[in-house]
Design a protein around this motif. Sequence first.
Motif, PDB file in Angstrom:
ATOM      1  N   MET A 113       0.842  -1.198   0.000  1.00 11.12           N
ATOM      2  CA  MET A 113       0.000   0.000   0.000  1.00 11.12           C
ATOM      3  C   MET A 113       0.879   1.250   0.000  1.00 11.12           C
ATOM      4  SD  MET A 113      -3.032  -1.071   2.691  1.00 11.12           S
ATOM      5  CE  MET A 113      -2.175  -2.277   3.710  1.00 11.12           C
ATOM      6  N   LYS A 114       0.451   2.253  -0.713  1.00  8.20           N
ATOM      7  CA  LYS A 114       1.222   3.476  -0.844  1.00  8.20           C
ATOM      8  C   LYS A 114       0.789   4.489   0.209  1.00  8.20           C
ATOM      9  CE  LYS A 114       2.320   7.154  -4.160  1.00  8.20           C
ATOM     10  NZ  LYS A 114       1.971   7.725  -5.479  1.00  8.20           N
ATOM     11  N   PRO A 115       1.704   4.914   1.091  1.00  6.97           N
ATOM     12  CA  PRO A 115       1.334   5.908   2.110  1.00  6.97           C
ATOM     13  C   PRO A 115       1.088   7.273   1.497  1.00  6.97           C
ATOM     14  CG  PRO A 115       3.689   5.460   2.209  1.00  6.97           C
ATOM     15  CD  PRO A 115       3.117   4.481   1.231  1.00  6.97           C
ATOM     16  N   LEU A 116       0.260   8.059   2.158  1.00  9.04           N
ATOM     17  CA  LEU A 116       0.033   9.442   1.721  1.00  9.04           C
ATOM     18  C   LEU A 116       1.262  10.281   1.988  1.00  9.04           C
ATOM     19  CD1 LEU A 116      -2.934   8.334   1.849  1.00  9.04           C
ATOM     20  CD2 LEU A 116      -3.617  10.673   2.463  1.00  9.04           C
ATOM     21  N   VAL A 117       1.493  11.256   1.109  1.00  7.54           N
ATOM     22  CA  VAL A 117       2.627  12.175   1.242  1.00  7.54           C
ATOM     23  C   VAL A 117       2.101  13.602   1.139  1.00  7.54           C
ATOM     24  CG1 VAL A 117       4.289  10.526   0.318  1.00  7.54           C
ATOM     25  CG2 VAL A 117       3.113  12.111  -1.233  1.00  7.54           C
ATOM     26  N   PRO A 118       2.889  14.594   1.607  1.00  6.79           N
ATOM     27  CA  PRO A 118       2.436  15.986   1.540  1.00  6.79           C
ATOM     28  C   PRO A 118       1.956  16.361   0.134  1.00  6.79           C
ATOM     29  CG  PRO A 118       4.407  15.856   2.861  1.00  6.79           C
ATOM     30  CD  PRO A 118       4.192  14.471   2.291  1.00  6.79           C
ATOM     31  N   GLY A 119       0.811  17.047   0.097  1.00  8.98           N
ATOM     32  CA  GLY A 119       0.229  17.470  -1.167  1.00  8.98           C
ATOM     33  C   GLY A 119      -0.868  16.550  -1.666  1.00  8.98           C
ATOM     34  N   ASP A 120      -0.947  15.320  -1.137  1.00  7.99           N
ATOM     35  CA  ASP A 120      -2.027  14.418  -1.529  1.00  7.99           C
ATOM     36  C   ASP A 120      -3.368  14.980  -1.063  1.00  7.99           C
ATOM     37  OD1 ASP A 120      -0.448  12.574  -2.820  1.00  7.99           O
ATOM     38  OD2 ASP A 120      -0.264  11.232  -1.103  1.00  7.99           O
ATOM     39  N   GLU A 121      -4.430  14.599  -1.770  1.00  3.92           N
ATOM     40  CA  GLU A 121      -5.763  15.121  -1.475  1.00  3.92           C
ATOM     41  C   GLU A 121      -6.631  14.078  -0.772  1.00  3.92           C
ATOM     42  OE1 GLU A 121      -6.266  18.422  -5.039  1.00  3.92           O
ATOM     43  OE2 GLU A 121      -7.444  16.571  -5.130  1.00  3.92           O
ATOM     44  N   VAL A 122      -7.470  14.575   0.132  1.00  3.35           N
ATOM     45  CA  VAL A 122      -8.391  13.735   0.886  1.00  3.35           C
ATOM     46  C   VAL A 122      -9.782  14.339   0.782  1.00  3.35           C
ATOM     47  CG1 VAL A 122      -8.972  12.738   3.127  1.00  3.35           C
ATOM     48  CG2 VAL A 122      -6.566  13.067   2.498  1.00  3.35           C
ATOM     49  N   ILE A 123     -10.733  13.572   0.285  1.00  6.14           N
ATOM     50  CA  ILE A 123     -12.101  14.064   0.121  1.00  6.14           C
ATOM     51  C   ILE A 123     -12.838  14.009   1.454  1.00  6.14           C
ATOM     52  CG2 ILE A 123     -14.322  13.664  -1.022  1.00  6.14           C
ATOM     53  CD1 ILE A 123     -12.722  12.422  -3.353  1.00  6.14           C
ATOM     54  N   THR A 124     -13.519  15.101   1.785  1.00  7.16           N
ATOM     55  CA  THR A 124     -14.262  15.191   3.037  1.00  7.16           C
ATOM     56  C   THR A 124     -15.379  16.214   2.857  1.00  7.16           C
ATOM     57  OG1 THR A 124     -14.029  15.456   5.448  1.00  7.16           O
ATOM     58  CG2 THR A 124     -12.751  16.946   4.053  1.00  7.16           C
ATOM     59  N   VAL A 125     -16.048  16.580   3.940  1.00  9.67           N
ATOM     60  CA  VAL A 125     -17.114  17.586   3.868  1.00  9.67           C
ATOM     61  C   VAL A 125     -16.819  18.739   4.815  1.00  9.67           C
ATOM     62  CG1 VAL A 125     -18.899  15.937   3.178  1.00  9.67           C
ATOM     63  CG2 VAL A 125     -18.546  16.412   5.599  1.00  9.67           C
ATOM     64  N   ALA A 126     -17.353  19.902   4.471  1.00 10.14           N
ATOM     65  CA  ALA A 126     -17.198  21.093   5.308  1.00 10.14           C
ATOM     66  C   ALA A 126     -18.296  21.177   6.361  1.00 10.14           C
ATOM     67  CB  ALA A 126     -17.202  22.355   4.449  1.00 10.14           C
ATOM     68  N   ALA A 127     -19.386  20.439   6.172  1.00 14.29           N
ATOM     69  CA  ALA A 127     -20.516  20.468   7.105  1.00 14.29           C
ATOM     70  C   ALA A 127     -20.295  19.418   8.187  1.00 14.29           C
ATOM     71  CB  ALA A 127     -21.819  20.200   6.360  1.00 14.29           C
ATOM     72  N   GLY A 128     -19.429  19.743   9.139  1.00 16.81           N
ATOM     73  CA  GLY A 128     -19.129  18.747  10.153  1.00 16.81           C
ATOM     74  C   GLY A 128     -18.342  19.294  11.313  1.00 16.81           C
TER      75      GLY A 128
END
Length: 444
Positions: A113-128
């Motif tokens: 598995m490839k670990p996340l590195v700086p600059g990678d994007e993560v999808i989430t929501v602002a309503a939380g």
Amino acid sequence: MPVSPSGNEEQRAAVITSAKNLFLQENKPKTFIPGSTYIPVTAKVVDENDLAHLIDASLDMWLTAGRYAREFEAQFGKYFGRTTKSLLVNSGSSANLVAVSSLGSPELEKFGMKPLVPGDEVITVAAGFPTTVNPIVQNGWKPVFIDVDAATINALPKLIMEAKTSKTRAVVLAHTLGNPYRADIIADWCKKEGLFLIEDCCDALGATIQDKPVGSFGEYATSSFYPAHHITMGEGGAVMSKDGRLKKIAESIRDWGRDCWCEPGKDNTCNKRFCWKLGDLPEGYDHKYIYSHVGYNLKVTDMQAALGISQLNKVESFIEARRKNWNYLYKGIKSSPTLSKYFTPVEATPETNPSWFGFPLYCNEGLNREKVVSSLEDKKVGTRLLFAGNLTKQPAYKNVDYRIHGDLKNTDRIMKELFWIGVHPALDQVKMDYMLEQLEAVTK
């Protein structure tokens, strides 16, 4: 209750019995006085058995995680349909920090598995809630905010899929106020796309998606035991992992980042404590002091875990009460011409069975949300907004590097029009009738 390690059963039993009797004397039911007794939006529900567990653990004087913690971690993982034990941490926010940070572990490469590195994007929501998103920022990754469905206040799979770019590496979402999003659909998509999924279940203990528990779909899932939540340890949280490999990474980050996996108070579980050669350390360096991650100390005490064991014994009744109370309020609003005109309740996500944390509803045209919640509070009915409303509008995120996919129209509506009232097990029909009466009163 687990057998005492001290062997002084009679003396211990006498102390515990005395404590239980004192609890019952000092916590007698109080008469509800409409307009005078405050109805909190959340409330812990504890009894003499909770105190008994707490006292029993304190008599051990072990203080850090011990026998109760081991029992809870085993039971709680099973509750979420996991084959691996859960990991106790000191809060739901810490659970999110551990789970999200684990996605950046170099150890993932050992498992293909490839670990996340700086600059990678993560999808989430602002309503939380902020601490669902904060670990993304703290790890140097970029939150990608998408809008939510107005009816269910959750992100829809279609919009999540549309937000993906070549930089997308993970999806991190909370089951909002106990109403699940379709984590089953998202998990299948993430697997095909090579993405990680983390389910924040802090508000949703006991909720299901097509009869499968929330928290059973992602690589990691999290829970919270703050007094407002379904069960409580006072403070506390848990991380559930998809398998033992991911659990070991999360455990290291929870426990200072150490490579060693010995239980507190134990040494040389691996039987080669002085035989390791890791990093640039000298060969044979004490494994107890080798660190494979940049970690923290986020453990709990055994007293917290003991309270959690007692609460877990009652979790099904707590969840049933929340659903029953939500249904009562929902029917009360829908059956009233006045209330149904001025308020729109949030709906359950199709093919799910929520475990409601609160009763969210929109103020319709003609009602000012701030005036409504102020009036309800004056009448002793507790209210809350949907946490941060729109995180991108909060001062803390002014200089955060994020991306918005599409618009946040429904998120902004939530920020301006939505609030919620309680459904916790301490409510009864008399209190809920009063709550409905006060909702109707604010429309006049």
